[in-house]
Scaffold this motif. Structure first.
Motif, PDB file in Angstrom:
ATOM      1  N   VAL A  96      31.242  49.552  55.524  1.00  0.00           N
ATOM      2  CA  VAL A  96      30.079  49.325  56.380  1.00  0.00           C
ATOM      3  C   VAL A  96      29.166  50.547  56.329  1.00  0.00           C
ATOM      4  O   VAL A  96      29.583  51.658  56.645  1.00  0.00           O
ATOM      5  N   GLU A  97      27.929  50.316  55.917  1.00  0.00           N
ATOM      6  CA  GLU A  97      26.909  51.361  55.971  1.00  0.00           C
ATOM      7  C   GLU A  97      26.052  51.135  57.211  1.00  0.00           C
ATOM      8  O   GLU A  97      25.821  49.989  57.605  1.00  0.00           O
ATOM      9  N   ALA A  98      25.564  52.219  57.807  1.00  0.00           N
ATOM     10  CA  ALA A  98      24.787  52.129  59.043  1.00  0.00           C
ATOM     11  C   ALA A  98      23.371  52.644  58.821  1.00  0.00           C
ATOM     12  O   ALA A  98      23.167  53.842  58.627  1.00  0.00           O
ATOM     13  N   TYR A  99      22.396  51.721  58.833  1.00  0.00           N
ATOM     14  CA  TYR A  99      21.016  52.197  58.766  1.00  0.00           C
ATOM     15  C   TYR A  99      20.495  52.435  60.184  1.00  0.00           C
ATOM     16  O   TYR A  99      21.057  51.962  61.163  1.00  0.00           O
ATOM     17  N   SER A 100      19.419  53.204  60.281  1.00  0.00           N
ATOM     18  CA  SER A 100      18.837  53.595  61.570  1.00  0.00           C
ATOM     19  C   SER A 100      19.895  54.159  62.519  1.00  0.00           C
ATOM     20  O   SER A 100      20.030  53.712  63.662  1.00  0.00           O
ATOM     21  N   PRO A 101      20.673  55.160  62.077  1.00  0.00           N
ATOM     22  CA  PRO A 101      21.725  55.702  62.947  1.00  0.00           C
ATOM     23  C   PRO A 101      21.186  56.369  64.213  1.00  0.00           C
ATOM     24  O   PRO A 101      21.937  56.585  65.163  1.00  0.00           O
ATOM     25  N   ILE A 102      19.886  56.657  64.248  1.00  0.00           N
ATOM     26  CA  ILE A 102      19.298  57.270  65.444  1.00  0.00           C
ATOM     27  C   ILE A 102      18.437  56.241  66.186  1.00  0.00           C
ATOM     28  O   ILE A 102      17.562  56.564  66.972  1.00  0.00           O
ATOM     29  N   PRO A 159      32.028  41.479  47.519  1.00  0.00           N
ATOM     30  CA  PRO A 159      31.104  42.536  47.936  1.00  0.00           C
ATOM     31  C   PRO A 159      31.857  43.822  48.279  1.00  0.00           C
ATOM     32  O   PRO A 159      32.969  43.786  48.813  1.00  0.00           O
ATOM     33  N   MET A 160      31.251  44.944  47.989  1.00  0.00           N
ATOM     34  CA  MET A 160      31.864  46.248  48.242  1.00  0.00           C
ATOM     35  C   MET A 160      31.274  46.942  49.464  1.00  0.00           C
ATOM     36  O   MET A 160      31.889  47.855  50.011  1.00  0.00           O
ATOM     37  N   VAL A 161      30.086  46.472  49.911  1.00  0.00           N
ATOM     38  CA  VAL A 161      29.366  47.123  51.008  1.00  0.00           C
ATOM     39  C   VAL A 161      28.639  46.073  51.831  1.00  0.00           C
ATOM     40  O   VAL A 161      28.204  45.050  51.300  1.00  0.00           O
ATOM     41  N   ASN A 162      28.515  46.320  53.137  1.00  0.00           N
ATOM     42  CA  ASN A 162      27.579  45.578  53.983  1.00  0.00           C
ATOM     43  C   ASN A 162      26.824  46.608  54.815  1.00  0.00           C
ATOM     44  O   ASN A 162      27.425  47.348  55.595  1.00  0.00           O
ATOM     45  N   GLN A 163      25.520  46.692  54.612  1.00  0.00           N
ATOM     46  CA  GLN A 163      24.689  47.670  55.316  1.00  0.00           C
ATOM     47  C   GLN A 163      24.063  46.995  56.533  1.00  0.00           C
ATOM     48  O   GLN A 163      23.348  46.006  56.394  1.00  0.00           O
ATOM     49  N   ILE A 164      24.334  47.544  57.728  1.00  0.00           N
ATOM     50  CA  ILE A 164      23.877  46.900  58.963  1.00  0.00           C
ATOM     51  C   ILE A 164      23.292  47.926  59.934  1.00  0.00           C
ATOM     52  O   ILE A 164      23.459  49.133  59.762  1.00  0.00           O
ATOM     53  N   LEU A 165      22.621  47.429  60.952  1.00  0.00           N
ATOM     54  CA  LEU A 165      22.126  48.277  62.035  1.00  0.00           C
ATOM     55  C   LEU A 165      23.308  48.631  62.935  1.00  0.00           C
ATOM     56  O   LEU A 165      23.944  47.751  63.515  1.00  0.00           O
ATOM     57  N   ALA A 166      23.624  49.919  63.034  1.00  0.00           N
ATOM     58  CA  ALA A 166      24.762  50.347  63.857  1.00  0.00           C
ATOM     59  C   ALA A 166      24.515  51.767  64.345  1.00  0.00           C
ATOM     60  O   ALA A 166      24.395  52.687  63.535  1.00  0.00           O
TER      61      ALA A 166
END
Length: 305
Positions: free
Chosen positions: A194-200, A167-174
């Protein structure tokens, strides 16, 4: 300018450091939102099969006036697709809905179906099968990169121990006050971005007075502070907005948070209540169909207020 910067994935593909999230943007509105974002300078658009707006996003990508190869499009394999055949068919459906010859990044939306999110069954075999379908699509040139979302350490290991392409990416809540440091560190050690969803924090961080004071200290907005925080952790934030002014403002993060303030933000009291969104699995809720339908209608109603 952050919109001109990129990370390099483990396979050498470049991915813009800031993306536009499109969760809860309707299919009919998605084309115009994508066009506005691209006009501002965004080159990274994030959607998902579960968002039901892939065709609108695809229209925006194809009609925005920027060459396809200059744009980075991510979509997510539905969390319930846990067999090779289901996943393979679903990948082709995303290509068809988007109207694209290839997708830049496709990720498994969750290691567990949403109705089972947080349960004991980690669906190891199903994830291996879904991953095999992603690998084959990658080898066929349909996908430029493949990855994961909401995967914990044991879920990541299940893929790493059984894959031919990592895997090249893991998108998580951060976000500020909710930074899973151990998971982030482990993921980075495996050379996975690491991608960060909902950054706010799905908007809940607007209510935090300490964050408001910190933003005022740097003379920036709360979203700008939150996005900069994720960037300084080496993450790729995916703020969602339909408002062109907000989309533009979210990219104006050319400032630096001090090391001391980063520690303060990292150790702030965690959000325990995400408001109406708390019923959603990724924010700690169980899968209650009535509650989720109610939440969706609340969101739709808010658009017309």
């Amino acid at each position: 300018m952050i919109l001109e910067e990129s990370y390099t994935l483990s396979n050498g593909v470049e991915i813009p450091k800031l993306g536009l999230g499109t969760w809860f943007i309707s299919n009919k509105d998605a084309e115009q939102v994508v066009k506005e974002a691209v006009k501002i300078g965004y080159r990274h658009i994030d959607t998902a099969q579960a968002y039901r707006n892939e065709s609108g996003v695809g229209d925006g990508v194809r009609n925005c006036g920027v060459k396809r190869e200059e744009l980075f499009v991510t979509t997510k394999l539905d969390a319930g697709k846990k067999s090779y055949q289901e996943a393979a068919v679903s990948i082709d459906k995303s290509l068809e809905k988007l109207g694209l010859d290839y997708i830049d990044l496709m990720i498994i939306h969750s290691p567990q179906p949403w109705s089972k999110f947080g349960g004991d069954d980690r669906y190891f075999e199903g994830n291996r099968e879904a991953w095999r379908a992603l690998e084959e699509a990658y080898k066929a040139g349909k996908l430029r990169a493949i990855g994961l979302s909401n995967f914990e350490k044991e879920d990541i290991d299940n893929i790493l121990e059984n894959c031919s392409i990592k895997p090249m990416v893991n998108q998580i809540l951060a976000h500020i006050s909710n930074t899973p440091e151990e998971l982030i560190q482990y993921t980075k050690e495996k050379d996975i971005l690491v991608e960060a969803y909902s950054p706010i924090g799905h908007g809940e961080l607007f209510k935090n007075e300490k964050i408001k004071e910190m933003a005022e200290k740097y003379n920036v907005s709360i979203p700008q502070l939150c996005i900069r925080y994720d960037l300084q952790l080496g993450l790729l934030p995916l703020p969602k907005s339909e408002n062109p002014e907000h989309i533009k403002s979210n990219a104006e993060v050319d400032f630096t948070i001090s090391k001391e303030d980063m520690e303060i933000l990292k150790n702030m009291e965690a959000i325990e209540d995400y408001g109406a969104a708390s019923i959603m699995p990724v924010y700690g809720g169980g899968f209650d169909l009535k509650s989720i339908i109610s939440y969706i209608f609340q969101r739709i109603a808010s658009i017309f207020r």
